[in-house]
Write a protein that holds these residues in place. Structure first.
Motif, PDB file in Angstrom:
ATOM      1  N   VAL A 170       2.526 -10.777   1.738  1.00 28.27           N
ATOM      2  CA  VAL A 170       1.313  -9.957   1.818  1.00 28.27           C
ATOM      3  C   VAL A 170       1.670  -8.510   2.166  1.00 28.27           C
ATOM      4  O   VAL A 170       1.115  -7.560   1.591  1.00 28.27           O
ATOM      5  CB  VAL A 170       0.340 -10.554   2.856  1.00 28.27           C
ATOM      6  N   GLU A 171       2.600  -8.318   3.097  1.00 27.43           N
ATOM      7  CA  GLU A 171       3.020  -6.966   3.455  1.00 27.43           C
ATOM      8  C   GLU A 171       3.629  -6.250   2.257  1.00 27.43           C
ATOM      9  O   GLU A 171       3.347  -5.065   2.009  1.00 27.43           O
ATOM     10  CB  GLU A 171       4.022  -7.017   4.606  1.00 27.43           C
ATOM     11  N   LEU A 172       4.465  -6.944   1.507  1.00 26.76           N
ATOM     12  CA  LEU A 172       5.047  -6.343   0.309  1.00 26.76           C
ATOM     13  C   LEU A 172       3.974  -5.993  -0.722  1.00 26.76           C
ATOM     14  O   LEU A 172       4.058  -4.961  -1.395  1.00 26.76           O
ATOM     15  CB  LEU A 172       6.068  -7.300  -0.315  1.00 26.76           C
ATOM     16  N   MET A 173       2.949  -6.841  -0.815  1.00 31.12           N
ATOM     17  CA  MET A 173       1.867  -6.566  -1.762  1.00 31.12           C
ATOM     18  C   MET A 173       1.079  -5.325  -1.360  1.00 31.12           C
ATOM     19  O   MET A 173       0.738  -4.499  -2.210  1.00 31.12           O
ATOM     20  CB  MET A 173       0.942  -7.773  -1.876  1.00 31.12           C
ATOM     21  N   TYR A 174       0.790  -5.169  -0.084  1.00 33.75           N
ATOM     22  CA  TYR A 174       0.105  -3.957   0.359  1.00 33.75           C
ATOM     23  C   TYR A 174       0.912  -2.713  -0.011  1.00 33.75           C
ATOM     24  O   TYR A 174       0.370  -1.729  -0.521  1.00 33.75           O
ATOM     25  CB  TYR A 174      -0.123  -3.997   1.873  1.00 33.75           C
ATOM     26  N   ALA A 175       2.227  -2.754   0.247  1.00 33.09           N
ATOM     27  CA  ALA A 175       3.066  -1.601  -0.080  1.00 33.09           C
ATOM     28  C   ALA A 175       3.090  -1.351  -1.582  1.00 33.09           C
ATOM     29  O   ALA A 175       2.932  -0.211  -2.036  1.00 33.09           O
ATOM     30  CB  ALA A 175       4.483  -1.827   0.449  1.00 33.09           C
ATOM     31  N   SER A 176       3.253  -2.395  -2.367  1.00 30.25           N
ATOM     32  CA  SER A 176       3.353  -2.240  -3.820  1.00 30.25           C
ATOM     33  C   SER A 176       2.058  -1.722  -4.422  1.00 30.25           C
ATOM     34  O   SER A 176       2.067  -0.913  -5.357  1.00 30.25           O
ATOM     35  CB  SER A 176       3.726  -3.579  -4.459  1.00 30.25           C
ATOM     36  N   SER A 177       0.925  -2.184  -3.902  1.00 31.76           N
ATOM     37  CA  SER A 177      -0.363  -1.772  -4.446  1.00 31.76           C
ATOM     38  C   SER A 177      -0.713  -0.347  -4.042  1.00 31.76           C
ATOM     39  O   SER A 177      -1.058   0.478  -4.889  1.00 31.76           O
ATOM     40  CB  SER A 177      -1.456  -2.741  -3.976  1.00 31.76           C
TER      41      SER A 177
END
Length: 599
Positions: A170-177
């Protein structure tokens, strides 16, 4: 071979990350060409990737020109690389970047500094996730998730859908988005989708939230379908999800009848009245209004258990509210809700050691198994990162809260059930005099705080010792000129006695809780108090021979403490329970004792 290396799912080859005009790929992207790469091109790209990685991992090549602060750590970055790889950073650095940096924090060594909390306001990106994300931007390769932050502390978990594994993705998704890296968004969306059916429904909530905040409609749809099929209470949905998502779940659970179909009967008034009463009870708990809560219970004829009020308070309310309602009538600390969870199970999900100890003190059982097969300690372990559980507590530092929750629950499982409710037996050296008892307890608690700060803090909080005034000795109680600020001149002797008795009871309960939940810590303090307290408080007083003897005895005591910790760790290793404490260094204890610490 070349085809395999260029697969996005394996190495996620080095590409320009943002899309021109929001439609076609950047002209320099390798994906813009349909021709396969030559072996020479692959070798060149691999070498470029390795060279750029050195900018991140080697201090020798540190030529960064900006910093991004993540969880208190300043991570150096290169604005030119981030701008080339991300439209978000290009806009940040080229247009409003200087103003944003100057307004956020003072620059370090002339470098603009940005804060992750400002860049990603609607989600959390930890330092480990951000470094993995940066590694992809610099090298074009996504490294495996670090196990210390993507695996839990449960030894039998496959780590394919536990809390830390989901949270890291989820943390990686926030950064990627937020930073607009479309190929990573696609990869992580597939990864999060794979979690949905494997995970407990409570652990799907973070996935649903990141899907909602990042506009990932397909992922959001999968999460809503999963939650709608579950038995997660509507109260939890309202507390934890956006209103739009809650409404979609309600429609899936209870779809409206077709336009030409028969109308459904309206639910009976009794059910509606009960639901309204429960909602009022919950609102009273949210506002910390116990008096209103009692009035609502009296008017409705309901009990706290009828509304699962303790479950609600443990999950969502301040710990002081929980302490106020625990002594009330009609509270069963081992009551299961509709999903088979007791308040202790919910406290384990919240991972607050003070709440857990409060429930255990009132008789909550750590042995009860929820309907999904989990105990409270299992829940705690599945939500605790391996990094937090295995971290070594430095001298004088507080124990990690997640780890302390696990230790408290596992010690409760080991504890003799017949010991519940046992009274504290005071040391025989303590006289009956109230002042002397207070001095003993003050000293004992003070040394517990010195040796074991986190454990003592939890015990004092549960015993509400912080709400009472510290007893400074006979001189303070008599109004000595050195303690005039602590003396109430309007206080009568009866009031003074009541105040001192209240303080003594709070300290007594603090010691009792320490003996019950932190027995190894308490044994160390007991030995220190009973054997050496009178002599070792003043190492530099007395004739030279006496001072030498005191120093020798103090060194022996330090060795006894070291042996006790060694034995404690050995016993914990055999039982599979970590019993590492937040002990301060012996040098610190010696230094304070040599100054004549009375505490």
């Amino acid at each position: 071979m070349a085809a395999n290396l260029s697969e996005p799912s394996s190495s996620l080859s080095f590409t320009s990350s943002y899309i021109s005009n929001g439609a076609s790929a950047h002209p320099t992207s390798p994906f813009a060409s349909a021709e396969p790469r030559s072996s020479l091109e692959i070798v060149s790209l691999s070498k470029l990737s390795s060279n750029l990685e050195r900018l991140l991992v080697s201090k020798e090549f540190d030529c960064s020109d900006a910093e991004i602060v993540v969880e208190g750590e300043a991570v150096p970055v290169h604005r030119c690389i981030l701008s080339a790889r991300s439209r978000f950073f290009f806009d940040l650095f080229s247009k409003g970047g200087a103003a944003a940096a100057d307004g956020g924090a003072a620059a370090a060594e002339g470098k603009p500094r940005y804060h992750m909390s400002d860049l990603v306001p609607q989600g959390n990106v930890g330092v480990e996730a951000f470094k993995i994300f940066l590694g992809y931007l610099y090298t074009g390769k996504l490294k495996p998730s670090p196990p210390e932050v993507s695996t839990c502390a449960h030894g039998e978990c496959a780590h394919d859908a536990c809390g830390p594994a989901i949270n890291f993705a989820v943390e990686l998704m926030y950064a990627s988005s937020v930073f607009q890296i479309p190929e990573l968004i696609s990869l992580l969306q597939r990864r999060l989708t794979n979690f949905i059916e494997k995970a407990l429904v409570e652990d799907v909530i973070p996935i649903l939230l990141v899907a909602y905040h990042c506009g990932l409609s397909l992922l959001q749809k999968h999460c809503i379908q999963r939650v709608s099929r579950s038995d997660l209470e509507s109260t939890a949905l309202v507390k934890e999800l956006p209103a739009e998502a809650v409404e979609e779940i309600r429609l899936l659970r209870d779809p409206p009848p077709p336009d030409n179909g028969p109308c459904r009967p309206t639910p009976g008034g009794t059910t509606t009245s009960r639901e309204k009463t429960i909602q009022r009870i919950y609102r009273a708990l949210d506002s910390d209004d116990v008096e209103l809560l009692l009035m609502l219970l009296q008017e409705s004829g309901s009990t706290l258990d009828d509304a699962n009020a303790l479950h609600y308070a443990v999950a969502y309310c301040d710990s002081k509210v929980i302490k106020e309602i625990l002594p009330l009538e009609g509270v069963d600390v081992n009551l299961k809700n509709s999903r088979g969870y007791t308040p202790l199970h919910l406290a384990a999900r919240r991972r607050d050691p003070a709440i857990i100890v409060s429930l255990l003190e009132k008789g909550a059982s750590a042995l009860i198994v929820a309907d999904d097969g989990q105990t409270a300690v299992t829940i705690c372990r599945r939500l605790t990162r391996a990094k937090d559980y295995n971290s070594k507590t430095g001298h004088g530092q507080e124990t990690n809260k997640d780890r302390l929750c696990i230790e408290v629950l596992e010690r409760e499982l080991k504890r003799n059930p017949m010991a519940r409710g046992e009274e504290l037996v005071m040391s025989p050296i303590v006289p009956d005099d109230l002042h002397m008892k207070l001095l003993y307890l003050e000293n004992r608690v003070a040394f517990a705080r010195l040796f074991f700060p986190m454990e003592a803090k939890v015990a004092m909080e549960i015993a509400q010792a912080e709400r009472t005034f510290e007893f400074a000795g006979l001189s303070a109680s008599r109004g000595s000129s050195n303690n005039l600020n602590n003396v109430d001149l309007n206080e009568t002797p009866i009031m003074l006695k009541e105040r001192l008795q209240t303080r003594m009871e709070a300290l007594r309960r603090t010691v009792e809780l320490g003996k019950r939940y932190f027995p190894n810590c308490s044994q160390v303090v007991d030995k220190f108090m009973d054997d050496d307290i009178q002599d070792l408080l003043a190492l530099e007083k007395g004739p030279p021979d006496d001072k030498n003897l005191k120093r020798m005895r103090f060194m022996e005591l330090k060795e006894d403490v070291r042996k006790a910790f060694t034995k404690d760790k050995a016993e914990s290793s055999r039982s599979g329970i970590s019993s590492s404490s937040s002990s301060s260094s012996s040098q610190r204890a010696e230094r304070k004792s040599s100054r004549g610490v009375r505490s």
